[in-house]
Design an enzyme around this catalytic site. Structure first.
Site, PDB file in Angstrom:
ATOM      1  CD  GLU A 175      -2.921  -1.106   2.359  1.00  0.00           C
ATOM      2  OE1 GLU A 175      -2.949  -0.129   3.125  1.00  0.00           O
ATOM      3  OE2 GLU A 175      -3.688  -2.068   2.486  1.00  0.00           O
ATOM      4  CG  HIS A 186      -6.251   0.491   4.538  1.00  0.00           C
ATOM      5  ND1 HIS A 186      -5.119  -0.182   4.868  1.00  0.00           N
ATOM      6  CD2 HIS A 186      -7.078   0.341   5.614  1.00  0.00           C
ATOM      7  CE1 HIS A 186      -5.241  -0.704   6.075  1.00  0.00           C
ATOM      8  NE2 HIS A 186      -6.433  -0.403   6.556  1.00  0.00           N
TER       9      HIS A 186
HETATM   10  P1  NAD Z   1     -10.976  -8.940  16.371  1.00  0.00           P
HETATM   11  O1  NAD Z   1      -9.742  -9.241  17.118  1.00  0.00           O
HETATM   12  O2  NAD Z   1     -12.183  -8.458  17.088  1.00  0.00           O
HETATM   13  O3  NAD Z   1     -11.411 -10.235  15.523  1.00  0.00           O
HETATM   14  C1  NAD Z   1     -10.530 -11.037  14.813  1.00  0.00           C
HETATM   15  C2  NAD Z   1     -11.060 -12.462  14.866  1.00  0.00           C
HETATM   16  O4  NAD Z   1     -10.235 -13.275  14.033  1.00  0.00           O
HETATM   17  C3  NAD Z   1     -11.015 -13.074  16.274  1.00  0.00           C
HETATM   18  O5  NAD Z   1     -12.278 -13.610  16.609  1.00  0.00           O
HETATM   19  C4  NAD Z   1      -9.960 -14.174  16.146  1.00  0.00           C
HETATM   20  O6  NAD Z   1     -10.258 -15.315  16.955  1.00  0.00           O
HETATM   21  C5  NAD Z   1     -10.074 -14.522  14.675  1.00  0.00           C
HETATM   22  N1  NAD Z   1      -8.920 -15.227  14.140  1.00  0.00           N
HETATM   23  C6  NAD Z   1      -7.628 -15.171  14.525  1.00  0.00           C
HETATM   24  N2  NAD Z   1      -6.894 -16.010  13.761  1.00  0.00           N
HETATM   25  C7  NAD Z   1      -7.746 -16.589  12.889  1.00  0.00           C
HETATM   26  C8  NAD Z   1      -7.603 -17.551  11.854  1.00  0.00           C
HETATM   27  N3  NAD Z   1      -6.414 -18.101  11.578  1.00  0.00           N
HETATM   28  N4  NAD Z   1      -8.701 -17.900  11.165  1.00  0.00           N
HETATM   29  C9  NAD Z   1      -9.904 -17.377  11.433  1.00  0.00           C
HETATM   30  N5  NAD Z   1     -10.104 -16.468  12.410  1.00  0.00           N
HETATM   31  C10 NAD Z   1      -9.033 -16.089  13.129  1.00  0.00           C
HETATM   32  O7  NAD Z   1     -10.545  -7.914  15.245  1.00  0.00           O
HETATM   33  P2  NAD Z   1     -11.500  -6.911  14.432  1.00  0.00           P
HETATM   34  O8  NAD Z   1     -11.638  -5.651  15.185  1.00  0.00           O
HETATM   35  O9  NAD Z   1     -12.706  -7.656  13.994  1.00  0.00           O
HETATM   36  O10 NAD Z   1     -10.558  -6.603  13.184  1.00  0.00           O
HETATM   37  C11 NAD Z   1     -10.156  -7.624  12.280  1.00  0.00           C
HETATM   38  C12 NAD Z   1      -9.084  -7.090  11.363  1.00  0.00           C
HETATM   39  O11 NAD Z   1      -9.636  -6.110  10.490  1.00  0.00           O
HETATM   40  C13 NAD Z   1      -7.971  -6.297  12.082  1.00  0.00           C
HETATM   41  O12 NAD Z   1      -6.996  -7.145  12.606  1.00  0.00           O
HETATM   42  C14 NAD Z   1      -7.428  -5.441  10.985  1.00  0.00           C
HETATM   43  O13 NAD Z   1      -6.381  -6.119  10.331  1.00  0.00           O
HETATM   44  C15 NAD Z   1      -8.606  -5.281  10.042  1.00  0.00           C
HETATM   45  N6  NAD Z   1      -9.073  -3.879   9.981  1.00  0.00           N
HETATM   46  C16 NAD Z   1      -9.165  -3.295   8.769  1.00  0.00           C
HETATM   47  C17 NAD Z   1      -9.605  -1.973   8.655  1.00  0.00           C
HETATM   48  C18 NAD Z   1      -9.742  -1.327   7.309  1.00  0.00           C
HETATM   49  O14 NAD Z   1      -9.651  -0.109   7.244  1.00  0.00           O
HETATM   50  N7  NAD Z   1      -9.968  -2.053   6.255  1.00  0.00           N
HETATM   51  C19 NAD Z   1      -9.940  -1.254   9.808  1.00  0.00           C
HETATM   52  C20 NAD Z   1      -9.847  -1.891  11.054  1.00  0.00           C
HETATM   53  C21 NAD Z   1      -9.401  -3.204  11.121  1.00  0.00           C
END
Ligand code: NAD
Length: 304
Positions: A259, A278
């Site tokens: 990115e 993003h």
């Molecule tokens: P979160 O921690 O609440 O949820 C993540 C989930 O993924 C958890 O339930 C965890 O158990 C699960 N997990 C971990 N390893 C895994 C695997 N191998 N297979 C399946 N599930 C698995 O996080 P969240 O707040 O829901 O955010 C998720 C992700 O979204 C963040 O880590 C970040 O990378 C991304 N995000 C992107 C943006 C964007 O602008 N696009 C913004 C915020 C977050």
């Protein structure tokens, strides 16, 4: 007490700090040398994904007690240096969940109904009605990979749209799954059964290239892949191949292994892909919540 706000912060968050009686200094994205000067007598710093709070900055701030990150990722903060000094680091992980989820669902619609493609054609003066045959979402199956804060919101919206919800998470929360009419299944089953696969896992060792060539081949040729998690959760080269060769029907991507996405990247040449830069958390509401939550945590840390 003095708080340095070193990145744009919602005015409501500034109000929270001022109401608590703190002096607020604001300077947008100072570089390291300037930051070193600014932190000399502050009790707290608030940043976003920038600027970097390095060891040098932390060492230059003898009164510093708390570092706030309005948002989620903490990679711009030297956590080890903070820990060594007993400095608390706070963030606002839930503030953007709904926004990211709404963008993910927006991408599903955009791909399923070829909205971005149709818009591009309209601007070229082409009435591409025949090329814009889409699919409905009601009655289709969505597979949510990673059922955390964002995955839950996505599943909730999908359930409201009348979609069947499959879930995959190594730590299944059955209670929450029930709320969204979701069913936990193994990843391979989710990939085989879903019309839409949407990724909401953190980027860690076990999720690096989680969606690789082998797994893309398990998906239906009519399926749509959405990635609003982190670029490297998907093997981009394999995805490009999958989209070019029709292993899957389309993709909606908000995040990329590199990115900004390089100009002329193969993904930009594909009509069955919708790309956004993003912007998952880029809403007025998410930014406000992120700022206010972090400001409240700073007040609590300094006064509590
Ligand atoms: P979160 O921690 O609440 O949820 C993540 C989930 O993924 C958890 O339930 C965890 O158990 C699960 N997990 C971990 N390893 C895994 C695997 N191998 N297979 C399946 N599930 C698995 O996080 P969240 O707040 O829901 O955010 C998720 C992700 O979204 C963040 O880590 C970040 O990378 C991304 N995000 C992107 C943006 C964007 O602008 N696009 C913004 C915020 C977050």
């Amino acid at each position: 007490m003095k708080v340095l706000v070193a990145a744009p912060l919602h005015e409501k968050a500034i109000e929270v700090l001022k109401k608590a009686g703190f002096e607020v200094i604001y300077e947008e994205y100072p570089d390291e040398d300037r930051l070193v000067e600014l932190v000399k007598d502050v009790d707290a710093i608030i940043v976003r994904s920038k600027p970097k709070v390095t060891r040098k900055v932390i060492e230059a701030a003898p009164k510093l007690k708390v570092i706030g990150r309005a948002g989620v990722g903490l990679d711009n903060i030297d956590l080890k240096a903070a820990e060594e000094r007993g400095i608390k680091v706070v963030n606002s992980p839930g503030a953007s969940s709904r926004s990211v989820a709404e963008l993910a669902i927006g991408l599903v619609f955009a791909v399923a109904r070829k909205i971005a493609f149709a818009d591009r054609k309209m601007r070229e003066g082409v009435w591409a009605k025949k090329q814009c045959m889409g699919i409905e979402l009601e009655g289709k199956t969505i597979g949510v990979v990673g059922f955390g804060r964002i995955g839950y919101q996505v599943a909730k919206i999908a359930n409201a749209l009348g979609m069947n919800v499959l879930l995959y998470d190594p730590y299944p929360n059955e209670e929450r799954a029930k709320e969204v009419g979701g069913k936990f299944v193994p990843l391979e089953e989710l990939l085989r059964e879903s019309d839409v696969v949407t990724l909401h896992v953190p980027l860690v060792e076990t999720t690096y290239h989680l969606i690789n060539e082998e797994r893309l081949k398990l998906m239906k040729p009519t399926a749509i892949l959405i990635n609003a998690a982190r670029g490297a959760v998907v093997d981009t080269d394999a995805l490009v191949k999958a989209l070019q060769e029709g292993w899957i029907a389309g993709a909606g991507l908000d995040v990329f292994e590199e990115e900004p996405l390089p100009k002329d990247h193969p993904l930009t040449k594909l009509d069955n892909v919708v790309l956004t830069p993003h912007i998952g958390a880029s809403t007025v509401e998410a930014q406000m919540r992120a700022g206010v939550e972090v400001a409240e945590k700073i007040v609590e840390a300094l006064k509590g």
